[in-house]
Design a protein around this motif. Structure first.
Motif, PDB file in Angstrom:
ATOM      1  N   ARG A 204       0.830  -1.196   0.000  1.00  0.00           N
ATOM      2  CA  ARG A 204       0.000   0.000   0.000  1.00  0.00           C
ATOM      3  C   ARG A 204       0.871   1.256   0.000  1.00  0.00           C
ATOM      4  O   ARG A 204       2.003   1.251   0.480  1.00  0.00           O
ATOM      5  N   GLY A 205       0.319   2.329  -0.568  1.00  0.00           N
ATOM      6  CA  GLY A 205       0.973   3.623  -0.488  1.00  0.00           C
ATOM      7  C   GLY A 205       0.608   4.304   0.813  1.00  0.00           C
ATOM      8  O   GLY A 205      -0.115   3.751   1.655  1.00  0.00           O
ATOM      9  N   ASN A 206       1.081   5.517   0.997  1.00  0.00           N
ATOM     10  CA  ASN A 206       0.713   6.243   2.207  1.00  0.00           C
ATOM     11  C   ASN A 206       0.690   7.742   1.949  1.00  0.00           C
ATOM     12  O   ASN A 206       1.381   8.268   1.078  1.00  0.00           O
ATOM     13  N   THR A 207      -0.151   8.401   2.714  1.00  0.00           N
ATOM     14  CA  THR A 207      -0.252   9.855   2.674  1.00  0.00           C
ATOM     15  C   THR A 207      -0.734  10.325   4.033  1.00  0.00           C
ATOM     16  O   THR A 207      -1.219   9.517   4.837  1.00  0.00           O
ATOM     17  N   CYS A 208      -0.603  11.601   4.309  1.00  0.00           N
ATOM     18  CA  CYS A 208      -1.117  12.109   5.586  1.00  0.00           C
ATOM     19  C   CYS A 208      -1.579  13.550   5.419  1.00  0.00           C
ATOM     20  O   CYS A 208      -1.148  14.265   4.504  1.00  0.00           O
ATOM     21  N   VAL A 209      -2.480  13.941   6.316  1.00  0.00           N
ATOM     22  CA  VAL A 209      -2.981  15.320   6.357  1.00  0.00           C
ATOM     23  C   VAL A 209      -3.096  15.753   7.814  1.00  0.00           C
ATOM     24  O   VAL A 209      -3.359  14.938   8.703  1.00  0.00           O
ATOM     25  N   ASP A 210      -2.898  17.029   8.049  1.00  0.00           N
ATOM     26  CA  ASP A 210      -3.163  17.639   9.351  1.00  0.00           C
ATOM     27  C   ASP A 210      -4.456  18.438   9.233  1.00  0.00           C
ATOM     28  O   ASP A 210      -4.614  19.264   8.315  1.00  0.00           O
ATOM     29  N   VAL A 211      -5.371  18.188  10.150  1.00  0.00           N
ATOM     30  CA  VAL A 211      -6.713  18.781  10.081  1.00  0.00           C
ATOM     31  C   VAL A 211      -6.944  19.642  11.321  1.00  0.00           C
ATOM     32  O   VAL A 211      -6.661  19.206  12.442  1.00  0.00           O
ATOM     33  N   THR A 234     -15.247  17.476  20.260  1.00  0.00           N
ATOM     34  CA  THR A 234     -16.423  16.697  19.879  1.00  0.00           C
ATOM     35  C   THR A 234     -16.680  16.817  18.376  1.00  0.00           C
ATOM     36  O   THR A 234     -16.977  15.819  17.698  1.00  0.00           O
ATOM     37  N   LEU A 235     -16.559  18.014  17.850  1.00  0.00           N
ATOM     38  CA  LEU A 235     -16.759  18.212  16.413  1.00  0.00           C
ATOM     39  C   LEU A 235     -15.710  17.446  15.599  1.00  0.00           C
ATOM     40  O   LEU A 235     -16.020  16.868  14.558  1.00  0.00           O
ATOM     41  N   ALA A 236     -14.479  17.430  16.108  1.00  0.00           N
ATOM     42  CA  ALA A 236     -13.435  16.669  15.422  1.00  0.00           C
ATOM     43  C   ALA A 236     -13.766  15.179  15.421  1.00  0.00           C
ATOM     44  O   ALA A 236     -13.575  14.485  14.415  1.00  0.00           O
ATOM     45  N   ALA A 237     -14.296  14.691  16.556  1.00  0.00           N
ATOM     46  CA  ALA A 237     -14.682  13.277  16.637  1.00  0.00           C
ATOM     47  C   ALA A 237     -15.796  12.964  15.641  1.00  0.00           C
ATOM     48  O   ALA A 237     -15.783  11.900  14.992  1.00  0.00           O
ATOM     49  N   VAL A 303      -5.878   7.870  13.036  1.00  0.00           N
ATOM     50  CA  VAL A 303      -5.562   9.112  13.740  1.00  0.00           C
ATOM     51  C   VAL A 303      -4.260   8.860  14.500  1.00  0.00           C
ATOM     52  O   VAL A 303      -4.230   8.108  15.477  1.00  0.00           O
ATOM     53  N   ILE A 304      -3.177   9.445  14.042  1.00  0.00           N
ATOM     54  CA  ILE A 304      -1.882   9.177  14.673  1.00  0.00           C
ATOM     55  C   ILE A 304      -1.428  10.302  15.595  1.00  0.00           C
ATOM     56  O   ILE A 304      -0.414  10.171  16.285  1.00  0.00           O
ATOM     57  N   GLY A 305      -2.188  11.390  15.640  1.00  0.00           N
ATOM     58  CA  GLY A 305      -1.880  12.481  16.566  1.00  0.00           C
ATOM     59  C   GLY A 305      -3.118  13.327  16.806  1.00  0.00           C
ATOM     60  O   GLY A 305      -3.942  13.499  15.902  1.00  0.00           O
ATOM     61  N   PHE A 306      -3.252  13.815  18.040  1.00  0.00           N
ATOM     62  CA  PHE A 306      -4.424  14.640  18.365  1.00  0.00           C
ATOM     63  C   PHE A 306      -3.999  15.633  19.438  1.00  0.00           C
ATOM     64  O   PHE A 306      -3.554  15.235  20.523  1.00  0.00           O
ATOM     65  N   ALA A 322      -9.481  22.141  17.564  1.00  0.00           N
ATOM     66  CA  ALA A 322      -8.829  20.843  17.740  1.00  0.00           C
ATOM     67  C   ALA A 322      -8.010  20.547  16.489  1.00  0.00           C
ATOM     68  O   ALA A 322      -8.434  20.863  15.367  1.00  0.00           O
ATOM     69  N   ARG A 323      -6.858  19.942  16.676  1.00  0.00           N
ATOM     70  CA  ARG A 323      -5.979  19.622  15.551  1.00  0.00           C
ATOM     71  C   ARG A 323      -5.593  18.158  15.641  1.00  0.00           C
ATOM     72  O   ARG A 323      -5.263  17.654  16.708  1.00  0.00           O
TER      73      ARG A 323
END
Length: 456
Positions: A204-211, A234-237, A303-306, A322-323
């Motif tokens: 598989r490939g991989n990509t990431c985004v920060d939200v 809560t909105l992020a969840a 989700v690898i960071g919160f 929330a990020r």
């Protein structure tokens, strides 16, 4: 095509066996941990050792130091060739000589840098499987064929694979002639089990985004404003949950999903997966269809960071923002930038209650899929079946090995085969790493048989 029989090759592998084991034992003792410095003398000694092993098989191997993209000195690499006939096929043999670190030797049952063979038929030591086993396979296969070798050989034994291969592409581009080949054999993966061989069919490939999810210009008191205003956590969840249906399958339009490349010979065992991952008893595995497809060729998001206020010291305020960071494993054939854009578009379009959602794009890594219908693949499968005595069960990998698609991109005419010495008990990257010696012997025979077939 060489007329060397299967029985003759098997006999040669057997006669050479103690040398192969000694190579593996000596390699483990070198402590070639690239995390301790890829330019270090210990890594140079490791590269020189591998070069000497390959020279004994007629390869004009030499040690070359790579250069990082910023111009600083890079890893010690081993390159070389053995040309038997300019008109014959050329096969590039890849492995890596660096190994993972050992953070806590007390977690090992043996000294991690002293090769130890146990009654279970496995040889223990850091790098025994990953990727000392790959070096042993190449060395043993070349020794078994000897003067009957009917293909040209090029070798690249990398010195920084465990560090992410930062100088890999600049090195190849600076030494393109060293890599030009018809077939590339990457001996850095593994088999279905010690008894059942495999080709790795896909990565598989991989990509990431920060939200970032924002609902307020600043935090406010929950007693004064709580109710009509939901906190950003809560909105992020809610936003994260919107990516999935009731079965836990990802439902983001534009993010591709594939079935196992080349078909599925056998599925993964759910009980083993649950045990290996220490899944809690009541948890129902997410997704539908085969476990293999869910792990190898369908996309996944984690989700690898919160960023959030810790529980200790928390107080009654509504979080304004929330990020979080999402890591996506993409289907082997999808361009990760395409999946990344589809994910970003989905998140912005599904902002809960009209909250402000911004998405920052991260790095991308392309996936890879072999051509299951190629003659070279059929030759490899036949070689594995002959050596192991059972039909191979090809398998994908859910993770990514970025340099493999890069090799395919740089040399689009070459057929890439991903093989290797590991099995589920190998514990690569973990304490008590080991290699099954009976399986290693069969892997050596399989590569010798494949090189014999490629001489046709």
């Amino acid at each position: 095509m060489t007329n060397t029989s299967v029985d003759e090759l098997r006999s040669r592998v057997e006669a050479d066996w103690q040398r192969v084991v000694k190579v593996l034992e000596d390699k483990i003792a070198l402590k070639s941990v690239s995390a301790n410095g890829i330019t270090g003398e210990h890594m140079k000694r490791s590269a020189e050792f591998v070069a000497d092993v390959l020279k004994a098989e007629g390869v004009d191997a030499r040690v070359v130091q790579s250069e990082n993209p910023d111009g600083t000195p890079g890893a010690w690499e081993v390159v070389g060739s053995r040309i038997v006939d300019p008109a014959a096929r050329t096969v590039l043999l890849y492995a890596h000589h660096d190994v993972q670190p050992v953070p806590d030797p007390s977690e090992w049952d043996t000294d991690p840098f002293v090769a130890t063979t146990k009654d279970d038929g496995r040889l223990y030591g850091r790098g025994a499987a990953d990727d000392g086993g790959g070096i042993a396979i190449h060395s043993g296969a070349l020794r078994a064929l000897g003067d009957d070798l009917g293909v040209n050989i090029k070798v690249f034994i990398e010195g920084e694979e465990e560090m992410g291969s930062p100088s890999f592409i600049p090195f190849i581009e600076a030494h393109r002639d060293e890599f030009e080949s018809d077939v590339i054999i990457v001996a850095d993966s593994g088999n279905w089990s010690a008894e059942i061989p495999s080709l790795t069919t896909s990565l598989r490939g991989n990509t990431c985004v920060d939200v970032t999810v924002r609902v307020l210009g600043h935090p406010v008191h929950s007693g004064q404003f709580g109710g009509p205003i939901l906190d950003a956590n809560t909105l992020a969840a809610m936003l994260i949950a919107s990516m999935y249906d009731e079965n836990g399958s990802l439902v983001v339009p534009g993010v591709a999903s594939e079935e196992p490349i080349g078909g599925l010979q056998r599925d993964l065992d759910e009980a083993s997966l649950r045990a290996d991952a220490a899944v809690v008893d009541g948890y129902r595995l997410a997704g539908t269809d085969s476990l293999a497809s869910r792990l190898w060729t369908k996309p996944s998001v984690t989700v690898i960071g919160f960023d959030s206020h810790p529980v200790d010291g928390s107080f009654n305020v509504i979080a304004d923002a929330a990020r979080f960071r999402l890591s996506m494993r993409t289907s082997p054939n999808q361009k990760p930038a395409e999946a990344q854009q589809a994910l970003a578009d989905f998140l912005k379009a599904h902002a809960p209650f009209g909250a402000e959602v911004t998405v920052e794009a991260g790095e991308n890594g392309q996936g890879w899929a072999m051509d299951p219908d190629s003659v070279v693949v059929k030759d490899a499968e036949t070689a594995l079946e002959t050596a192991f005595g059972v039909e191979p069960a090809n398998k994908g990998e859910g993770g990514s090995i970025p340099f493999i698609p890069e090799l395919q991109r740089l040399f689009p005419g070459a057929q890439v085969l991903v093989t290797g010495p590991e099995d589920p008990k190998a514990n690569a990257h973990s304490p008590n790493e080991s290699i099954d010696l009976a399986s290693l012997k069969k892997n050596i025979l399989a590569e010798a048989l494949l090189l014999r077939s490629l001489a046709a």
